[in-house]
Scaffold this motif. Structure first.
Motif, PDB file in Angstrom:
ATOM      1  N   LEU A   1       6.094  69.304  45.550  1.00  0.00           N
ATOM      2  CA  LEU A   1       5.341  68.090  45.905  1.00  0.00           C
ATOM      3  C   LEU A   1       6.287  67.030  46.465  1.00  0.00           C
ATOM      4  CD1 LEU A   1       2.730  67.113  43.137  1.00  0.00           C
ATOM      5  CD2 LEU A   1       2.309  67.314  45.586  1.00  0.00           C
ATOM      6  N   ILE A   2       7.433  66.885  45.806  1.00  0.00           N
ATOM      7  CA  ILE A   2       8.409  65.893  46.260  1.00  0.00           C
ATOM      8  C   ILE A   2       8.968  66.288  47.627  1.00  0.00           C
ATOM      9  CG2 ILE A   2      10.680  64.882  45.775  1.00  0.00           C
ATOM     10  CD1 ILE A   2       9.901  65.056  42.755  1.00  0.00           C
TER      11      ILE A   2
ATOM     12  N   ARG B   1      -4.163  71.137  34.772  1.00  0.00           N
ATOM     13  CA  ARG B   1      -4.844  71.353  33.489  1.00  0.00           C
ATOM     14  C   ARG B   1      -5.935  72.418  33.575  1.00  0.00           C
ATOM     15  NH1 ARG B   1      -2.169  66.866  33.433  1.00  0.00           N
ATOM     16  NH2 ARG B   1      -1.797  65.715  31.509  1.00  0.00           N
TER      17      ARG B   1
ATOM     18  N   GLU C   1      15.190  62.496  37.095  1.00  0.00           N
ATOM     19  CA  GLU C   1      14.204  61.493  36.675  1.00  0.00           C
ATOM     20  C   GLU C   1      12.912  61.599  37.489  1.00  0.00           C
ATOM     21  OE1 GLU C   1      14.194  59.443  33.989  1.00  0.00           O
ATOM     22  OE2 GLU C   1      16.043  60.487  33.480  1.00  0.00           O
ATOM     23  N   GLU C   2      13.060  61.966  38.778  1.00  0.00           N
ATOM     24  CA  GLU C   2      11.865  62.132  39.617  1.00  0.00           C
ATOM     25  C   GLU C   2      11.018  63.295  39.110  1.00  0.00           C
ATOM     26  OE1 GLU C   2      12.597  61.852  44.005  1.00  0.00           O
ATOM     27  OE2 GLU C   2      14.658  61.547  43.357  1.00  0.00           O
TER      28      GLU C   2
ATOM     29  N   ASN D   1       8.426  55.914  38.528  1.00  0.00           N
ATOM     30  CA  ASN D   1       9.131  56.372  39.724  1.00  0.00           C
ATOM     31  C   ASN D   1       8.271  56.255  40.972  1.00  0.00           C
ATOM     32  OD1 ASN D   1      10.527  57.771  37.430  1.00  0.00           O
ATOM     33  ND2 ASN D   1      11.795  58.417  39.148  1.00  0.00           N
TER      34      ASN D   1
ATOM     35  N   ILE E   1       8.256  69.399  29.015  1.00  0.00           N
ATOM     36  CA  ILE E   1       7.642  68.103  29.311  1.00  0.00           C
ATOM     37  C   ILE E   1       6.201  68.280  29.804  1.00  0.00           C
ATOM     38  CG2 ILE E   1       7.875  66.008  30.724  1.00  0.00           C
ATOM     39  CD1 ILE E   1      10.905  67.068  31.115  1.00  0.00           C
ATOM     40  N   ASP E   2       6.031  69.198  30.763  1.00  0.00           N
ATOM     41  CA  ASP E   2       4.694  69.362  31.345  1.00  0.00           C
ATOM     42  C   ASP E   2       3.725  69.998  30.346  1.00  0.00           C
ATOM     43  OD1 ASP E   2       6.714  71.367  32.180  1.00  0.00           O
ATOM     44  OD2 ASP E   2       4.992  72.489  32.938  1.00  0.00           O
TER      45      ASP E   2
ATOM     46  N   PHE F   1      11.055  64.463  36.096  1.00  0.00           N
ATOM     47  CA  PHE F   1      10.534  64.081  34.781  1.00  0.00           C
ATOM     48  C   PHE F   1       9.201  63.355  34.919  1.00  0.00           C
ATOM     49  CE2 PHE F   1      10.587  60.783  31.268  1.00  0.00           C
ATOM     50  CZ  PHE F   1      10.164  61.644  30.274  1.00  0.00           C
ATOM     51  N   TYR F   2       9.138  62.454  35.898  1.00  0.00           N
ATOM     52  CA  TYR F   2       7.912  61.668  36.073  1.00  0.00           C
ATOM     53  C   TYR F   2       6.717  62.573  36.381  1.00  0.00           C
ATOM     54  CZ  TYR F   2       4.866  57.878  37.685  1.00  0.00           C
ATOM     55  OH  TYR F   2       3.829  56.999  37.833  1.00  0.00           O
ATOM     56  N   LEU F   3       6.908  63.513  37.288  1.00  0.00           N
ATOM     57  CA  LEU F   3       5.802  64.406  37.644  1.00  0.00           C
ATOM     58  C   LEU F   3       5.469  65.359  36.500  1.00  0.00           C
ATOM     59  CD1 LEU F   3       6.901  63.426  40.522  1.00  0.00           C
ATOM     60  CD2 LEU F   3       5.719  65.420  41.385  1.00  0.00           C
ATOM     61  N   GLN F   4       6.526  65.847  35.838  1.00  0.00           N
ATOM     62  CA  GLN F   4       6.299  66.753  34.706  1.00  0.00           C
ATOM     63  C   GLN F   4       5.542  66.050  33.581  1.00  0.00           C
ATOM     64  OE1 GLN F   4      10.335  68.606  34.014  1.00  0.00           O
ATOM     65  NE2 GLN F   4       9.012  70.099  33.008  1.00  0.00           N
ATOM     66  N   ALA F   5       5.861  64.768  33.406  1.00  0.00           N
ATOM     67  CA  ALA F   5       5.194  64.005  32.344  1.00  0.00           C
ATOM     68  C   ALA F   5       3.709  63.802  32.646  1.00  0.00           C
ATOM     69  CB  ALA F   5       5.883  62.654  32.145  1.00  0.00           C
ATOM     70  N   ARG F   6       3.288  64.183  33.845  1.00  0.00           N
ATOM     71  CA  ARG F   6       1.858  64.151  34.181  1.00  0.00           C
ATOM     72  C   ARG F   6       1.234  65.543  34.082  1.00  0.00           C
ATOM     73  NH1 ARG F   6       2.904  60.057  32.737  1.00  0.00           N
ATOM     74  NH2 ARG F   6       3.162  58.114  33.880  1.00  0.00           N
ATOM     75  N   GLY F   7       2.052  66.509  33.656  1.00  0.00           N
ATOM     76  CA  GLY F   7       1.523  67.856  33.437  1.00  0.00           C
ATOM     77  C   GLY F   7       1.856  68.839  34.542  1.00  0.00           C
ATOM     78  N   ILE F   8       2.545  68.341  35.581  1.00  0.00           N
ATOM     79  CA  ILE F   8       2.819  69.201  36.740  1.00  0.00           C
ATOM     80  C   ILE F   8       4.036  70.082  36.453  1.00  0.00           C
ATOM     81  CG2 ILE F   8       3.413  69.174  39.200  1.00  0.00           C
ATOM     82  CD1 ILE F   8       1.915  66.396  39.282  1.00  0.00           C
ATOM     83  N   HIS F   9       3.893  71.375  36.683  1.00  0.00           N
ATOM     84  CA  HIS F   9       4.977  72.327  36.445  1.00  0.00           C
ATOM     85  C   HIS F   9       6.193  71.945  37.297  1.00  0.00           C
ATOM     86  CE1 HIS F   9       7.138  76.154  36.514  1.00  0.00           C
ATOM     87  NE2 HIS F   9       6.530  76.407  35.370  1.00  0.00           N
ATOM     88  N   PRO F  10       7.414  72.098  36.767  1.00  0.00           N
ATOM     89  CA  PRO F  10       8.592  71.632  37.521  1.00  0.00           C
ATOM     90  C   PRO F  10       8.726  72.244  38.920  1.00  0.00           C
ATOM     91  CG  PRO F  10       9.241  72.779  35.483  1.00  0.00           C
ATOM     92  CD  PRO F  10       7.770  72.539  35.415  1.00  0.00           C
TER      93      PRO F  10
ATOM     94  N   PHE G   1       5.194  54.903  31.836  1.00  0.00           N
ATOM     95  CA  PHE G   1       6.619  54.589  32.002  1.00  0.00           C
ATOM     96  C   PHE G   1       6.874  53.085  32.076  1.00  0.00           C
ATOM     97  CE2 PHE G   1       8.940  58.552  33.551  1.00  0.00           C
ATOM     98  CZ  PHE G   1       7.991  59.423  33.061  1.00  0.00           C
TER      99      PHE G   1
ATOM    100  N   SER H   1       2.459  67.268  28.173  1.00  0.00           N
ATOM    101  CA  SER H   1       1.464  66.457  28.869  1.00  0.00           C
ATOM    102  C   SER H   1       0.109  67.156  28.862  1.00  0.00           C
ATOM    103  CB  SER H   1       1.930  66.203  30.310  1.00  0.00           C
ATOM    104  OG  SER H   1       0.871  65.672  31.071  1.00  0.00           O
TER     105      SER H   1
ATOM    106  N   GLN I   1       6.317  73.175  40.896  1.00  0.00           N
ATOM    107  CA  GLN I   1       5.354  72.490  41.756  1.00  0.00           C
ATOM    108  C   GLN I   1       5.768  71.038  41.992  1.00  0.00           C
ATOM    109  OE1 GLN I   1       1.377  71.864  40.364  1.00  0.00           O
ATOM    110  NE2 GLN I   1       0.761  71.229  42.425  1.00  0.00           N
TER     111      GLN I   1
END
Lengths: 414, 250
Positions: free
Chosen positions: A380-381, B108, A362-363, B90, B74-75, A365-374, B86, B78, A376
């Motif tokens: 970052l985490i 981007r 889920e963590e 998180n 997903i990315d 997912f949150y970053l990926q949903a902002r466009g960040i490659h998994p 959300f 986005s 990376q």
């Protein structure tokens, strides 16, 4: 060693050599070496083929803070650079110089505590073999603005014995960084390092050790800290390099109302192994110790943490905390944690614990949903995970430097 | 130009079907609201649009301006222009808000191109001012120790900074007091544009007093069971979700 060394020092070195020879090598089954990789203690191939290094090249590669208040560079325990803009009352010398110029001060503080976390044999070897290092004495009331920085290079298949001895007088303040490097990428070196931190009454002493040796080198690093009344000591260890690192850190809270922060960030990858043993020894009442060790493990790496909080019979009103956290970044890494607590006084607040976790989907997912490659997102985490311990230093310049070393490690992780 | 969901079916990993054929088209320039009782599949729909991997799409498509995004990660979705705000954002300890948003914007850009720091902070501060967020939020770790309302405002801040083509907001109003709701609505309304479509998922009509939708859909048991204008939300508020079950309205 030359004959100009003080007699007391020569006598101690001889006694230490004897002690080294008489002390048995740690073996499997020794409690203080539980989970340890004993094979790493075979040092016989490192008999001292020091390489004549290009000093100017290593000085150029000795990058740290923008403008440290004093800077030392050692290659195989030889001083090749000394710069200082410290006040004249502060003694900040190579240990070799200090033994010549201030033997009585060195004698009063040099290796006074008993090494009790497993490496007594190697502390004896260090004592018998030490040639150089850094000696810092900050007199009463002197507050050093800025940070003293020392670089220790290992060049060739050799063993170095860097020693850092820091003594603060009443209400003095100082911050020191030691950085351990390898001159070559693939030459196995060995460091048996020792740091003695003696924080005087109401003084503040911060010590940061950055270990970024090459991944075929090994290091045993022994820290002994003592805090007088109202003193505040912070010790920080960053491990990014070495094939194997053993850190033994002992804080002895000798004065009432003193405080010791014991901090560490370790980021092992590949088959790197970091073995850390700690001891928070509360002697006086109303003292505070707080340990936070954070490990981020990649590849097939391994960590061992064994920590003990010991509250002596007279150490009433102690506050002592110990936390070791492991973040697993692969399925093949291994973390062993052995937190411990022994209380012999009344009205104490103590806690100890260790946790191990992976980054939750889920963590990511949150970053990926902002466009960040998994990939990376995970880094970052993981980077953020280290920040908690780094931020405890409460010095922006030093925090930035540590994050630079941490980022450089992450950049090397595939 | 639209975000189009066509006959979308999705199951959990254990095979339980949550979405049972959802069809919905959100043209650029419009705001659509989805209402519905708990467990109707509203949040799942938002996550499936964003590409969450715990849900397995078994049939149907999601197309963004005509391009099928079903195979995108997903990315990638986005970066292609979908933003999910959300319901429960998180926490990301140790990563400052400013660095987090910057990393999202950086993702981007083509390789080798860097964000202009001065322009970035100018833009960030403008949006924070609009959302009445204190500047200290830039240095604080993402959502760590934030109140529920602060987290939701932070979602809208990220949305404004990333400037997506389509915004999907999952229960952005939940946990907000009336003042915070007004601020969040101000941010969303500031983003209204003929070039942008928005999907609001909400449980309560209250949000729609502040963000006026063009269309309202009602979801129940994994399907959209009713669609209408803004008046449908008022009707639901008045009669409750039970009225959906009356045969005359089915």
């Amino acid at each position: 060693m030359t004959s100009t060394l003080p007699a007391w020092f020569q006598a101690r070195q001889q006694a230490a050599q004897k002690r080294y020879e008489e002390t048995p090598t740690p073996k499997r089954g020794d409690e203080q070496w539980r989970f340890a990789n004993i094979k790493q203690l075979k040092f016989d191939n490192l008999s001292g083929e020091a390489v004549e290094a290009d000093a100017s090249d290593l000085i150029a590669r000795s990058t740290g803070l923008e403008s440290p208040v004093a800077k030392f560079v050692f290659i195989n325990d030889q001083v090749v650079l000394t710069e200082s803009s410290l006040p004249e009352t502060v003694i900040c010398l190579s240990l070799a110089d200090a033994l010549e110029k201030h033997p009585e001060l060195v004698e009063a503080h040099f290796m006074k505590q008993e090494t009790r976390l497993g490496s007594a044999k190697y502390a004896a070897l260090h004592e018998a073999s030490v040639k150089n290092g850094l000696f810092i004495h900050v007199p009463d009331g002197v507050v050093i603005e800025g940070t003293i920085e020392a670089h220790h290079w290992i060049s060739g298949e050799t063993t170095v014995f860097p020693h850092t001895l820091i003594v603060t007088g009443k209400s003095a303040e100082v911050r020191v960084i030691d950085i351990f490097h390898s001159a070559e990428d693939t030459t196995p070196g060995l460091a048996i390092a020792f740091n003695d931190l003696c924080a005087g009454q109401n003084s503040s002493l911060d010590y940061i050790a950055i270990q970024e040796l090459n991944e075929v080198s090994r290091i045993i690093s022994i820290n002994e800290t003592s805090t007088a009344r109202d003193a505040r000591a912070k010790g920080f260890i960053l491990n990014t390099g070495a094939a194997w690192a053993r850190n033994e850190s002992l804080s002895r809270l000798e004065g009432e109302n003193s405080r010791s922060d014991m901090l560490s960030v370790s980021i092992p990858d590949h088959v790197q192994e970091y073995d850390q043993r700690t001891f928070q020894h509360h002697v006086s009442p109303s003292a505070n110790s707080d340990l936070l060790y954070k490990n981020t493990l990649y590849g097939h790496s391994k960590t061992v943490f064994s920590g003990l909080i010991f509250v002596g019979e007279t150490a009433h009103h102690t506050d002592a905390y110990q936390t070791c956290r492991n973040l697993f970044m692969s399925n093949d890494c291994e973390a062993n944690s052995m937190p411990g607590l022994e209380i012999n006084a009344d009205q104490v607040a103590c806690s100890h614990g260790s946790t191990s976790a992976q980054i939750a989907d889920e963590e990511i997912f949150y970053l990926q949903a902002r466009g960040i490659h998994p990939t990376q997102a995970r880094q970052l985490i993981a980077r953020g995970y280290s920040v908690e311990a780094v931020a405890r230093l409460e010095n922006e310049e030093v925090e930035d430097l540590l994050m630079k070393f941490i980022d450089s490690k992450f950049a090397r992780i595939k | 130009m639209s975000l189009k969901i066509d006959n979308l079916h999705a199951t959990l990993e254990n095979g339980t079907e949550i979405l049972k054929g959802v069809s919905l088209e959100i043209p650029a320039g419009e705001i659509h609201a989805i209402m519905g009782p708990n467990g109707s599949g509203k949040s799942t729909l938002s996550k499936v649009i964003a590409g969450h991997e715990s849900y397995i799409p078994t049939a149907g498509t999601v197309t963004l301006d005509g391009a099928d995004i079903s195979e995108m990660s997903i990315d990638e979705r986005s970066r292609a222009g979908i933003f999910l705000a959300f319901q429960y954002p998180n926490e990301v300890p140790g990563v400052s808000n400013a660095n987090f948003i910057r990393a999202a914007l950086q993702s981007r850009l083509p390789k080798g191109e860097e964000i202009d720091a001065v322009a970035y902070y100018k833009s960030l501060y403008e949006k924070m001012d609009l959302l009445e967020m204190d500047r200290k939020f830039t240095a604080r770790a993402v959502n760590e120790g934030f109140s529920g309302g602060e987290k939701k405002r932070n979602e809208i801040l990220q949305m404004m900074m990333l400037d997506p083509k389509y915004c999907v907001m999952d229960e952005t109003d939940s946990g907000l007091d009336i003042d915070a709701l007004k601020i969040v609505a101000k941010g969303v309304n500031a983003m209204r544009s003929p070039d942008r479509g928005m999907l609001l998922i909400t449980h309560y009509q209250r949000l729609l007093d502040y963000i006026k939708p063009d269309h309202v859909h009602v979801m129940s048991e994994g399907r959209i069971v009713k669609s209408g204008g803004p008046e449908l939300a008022l009707e639901l508020e008045e009669k409750g979700y039970d009225f959906l079950k009356e045969p005359a309205l089915a």
